[in-house]
Design a protein around this motif. Sequence first.
Motif, PDB file in Angstrom:
ATOM      1  N   ASP A 121       8.875 133.133 -49.771  1.00 35.83           N
ATOM      2  CA  ASP A 121       9.201 134.273 -50.866  1.00 35.83           C
ATOM      3  C   ASP A 121       8.406 133.514 -52.213  1.00 35.83           C
ATOM      4  N   ARG A 122       7.156 133.452 -51.694  1.00 37.05           N
ATOM      5  CA  ARG A 122       5.641 132.756 -52.755  1.00 37.05           C
ATOM      6  C   ARG A 122       3.922 132.723 -52.282  1.00 37.05           C
ATOM      7  N   PHE A 152       2.527 135.517 -56.089  1.00 34.45           N
ATOM      8  CA  PHE A 152       3.926 135.927 -56.290  1.00 34.45           C
ATOM      9  C   PHE A 152       4.857 134.977 -56.088  1.00 34.45           C
ATOM     10  N   PHE A 153       6.296 134.939 -56.423  1.00 41.97           N
ATOM     11  CA  PHE A 153       6.683 133.455 -56.680  1.00 41.97           C
ATOM     12  C   PHE A 153       8.369 134.364 -57.301  1.00 41.97           C
ATOM     13  N   PRO A 154       9.468 133.810 -57.039  1.00 35.60           N
ATOM     14  CA  PRO A 154      10.728 133.882 -57.341  1.00 35.60           C
ATOM     15  C   PRO A 154      10.726 133.142 -58.475  1.00 35.60           C
ATOM     16  N   PHE A 171      16.013 137.287 -58.201  1.00 40.01           N
ATOM     17  CA  PHE A 171      14.345 137.646 -59.320  1.00 40.01           C
ATOM     18  C   PHE A 171      13.496 137.445 -58.984  1.00 40.01           C
ATOM     19  N   GLN A 172      12.947 138.367 -58.480  1.00 36.71           N
ATOM     20  CA  GLN A 172      11.050 138.295 -58.082  1.00 36.71           C
ATOM     21  C   GLN A 172       9.787 138.416 -58.558  1.00 36.71           C
ATOM     22  N   GLY A 173       9.094 137.595 -59.587  1.00 38.14           N
ATOM     23  CA  GLY A 173       7.476 137.776 -59.991  1.00 38.14           C
ATOM     24  C   GLY A 173       6.639 137.786 -59.325  1.00 38.14           C
ATOM     25  N   THR A 174       5.581 138.349 -60.042  1.00 38.39           N
ATOM     26  CA  THR A 174       4.601 138.018 -59.364  1.00 38.39           C
ATOM     27  C   THR A 174       2.910 137.912 -60.779  1.00 38.39           C
ATOM     28  N   PHE A 193       1.006 141.353 -65.051  1.00 40.50           N
ATOM     29  CA  PHE A 193       2.753 140.798 -64.541  1.00 40.50           C
ATOM     30  C   PHE A 193       3.895 142.146 -64.356  1.00 40.50           C
ATOM     31  N   ALA A 194       4.145 142.141 -63.213  1.00 39.88           N
ATOM     32  CA  ALA A 194       5.401 142.027 -62.199  1.00 39.88           C
ATOM     33  C   ALA A 194       6.625 141.283 -62.315  1.00 39.88           C
ATOM     34  N   SER A 195       7.947 142.640 -62.507  1.00 40.29           N
ATOM     35  CA  SER A 195       8.989 141.079 -61.882  1.00 40.29           C
ATOM     36  C   SER A 195      10.152 142.692 -61.308  1.00 40.29           C
ATOM     37  N   VAL A 196      10.831 142.090 -60.198  1.00 39.88           N
ATOM     38  CA  VAL A 196      12.064 143.120 -60.287  1.00 39.88           C
ATOM     39  C   VAL A 196      13.399 142.097 -60.051  1.00 39.88           C
TER      40      VAL A 196
END
Length: 333
Positions: free
Chosen positions: A210-211, A255-257, A262-265, A309-312
């Motif tokens: 996940d990263r 990218f990382f959790p 909840f994931q972000g980059t 920056f983006a996240s979901v």
Amino acid sequence: MISIYLALATVSWGQKIPIVSISEQQAKLAQVFSQNLIIDKPDNLPPSQGQTISEIQVRFVDRKNQLVTGKTKPNIIIQELKLKSGDIYDPELAQSGLDRVNNLFIIKRSNLALKSSATKNNVVMVVTVEESNPFFWRFGLTLPAPTALQGPARTVTVVPQSHRANGIAGGVRLGLLNLGGTNKAISLGVEGGVDTLGLDLEYRDFWRHDRGYAVNLFSRQSVEPEFDKGDTEVNLPDGEGDPWIDRLGGGVEYFFPFNKDFQGTVGVSYRQISARDGIFSSSLEPVDENGNQLTFSDDGRDNLLTINFASVLDRRNSSSNPTLGYRFLLGMD
């Protein structure tokens, strides 16, 4: 300049709501870069009897469960496990680690068993895996959310009024997974249509399931809606029609959790944007036939460097056929 994009969708029983412009089926296929396509979790794991894990082994099998020589380096599998050599065997930790192995895009399915060790009260933990096909292709070249990379691969969080060509268009992405057995991937996306042509080359390195990081290079030429049609037809000075907008650039992202759902980059992107009189033309067109500026720069070429920056946050009960939950997307340049 700061741009912020937000999208929120909720799902209740019996509803299916598309969140982004690509279909859920396409998004599921796109997740070869973020999670495994087929997850085959075992029904149960060996119970705990207080044994100490003396060794961890990785075995590779084919779809008929016959032993084969694997391409993946064993440490890629072992680093996802929560149990290590010297630990007391715990079924819950074993299951948690096995879930992480199943989430590797290079693994089709996995299972876990214990076998006796030469030392009393010690066991050998054996992880058996079937690898995914190293080659993939799919329709559409958009990467799954979240991604901070720009160009044709960017996820459409909120459909914009510009930067999207009109007319019939489509794309395809193909690539190779697990390069050198080290959980890396490279892919090429090609987009074409009546008023657009785009390429996106991406390299992705997973440090864990996940990263990791990714880099891309992209090019897109298109006739964009803000320069097409309208109440008054305005052409280029030479009368050749609408300008073609050329976007050339690249970027890098990490990218990382934040947590499980909840994931972000975060990333940095560079783009050179120019107006030209044709799809393959080298002639720059800074103004239209009435002298109106088509670019901020007088020479017809703008340079843009952005931090992205983006996240979901995904709390749906299923990514492919959700019936309950919600999904929240955030993007900022």
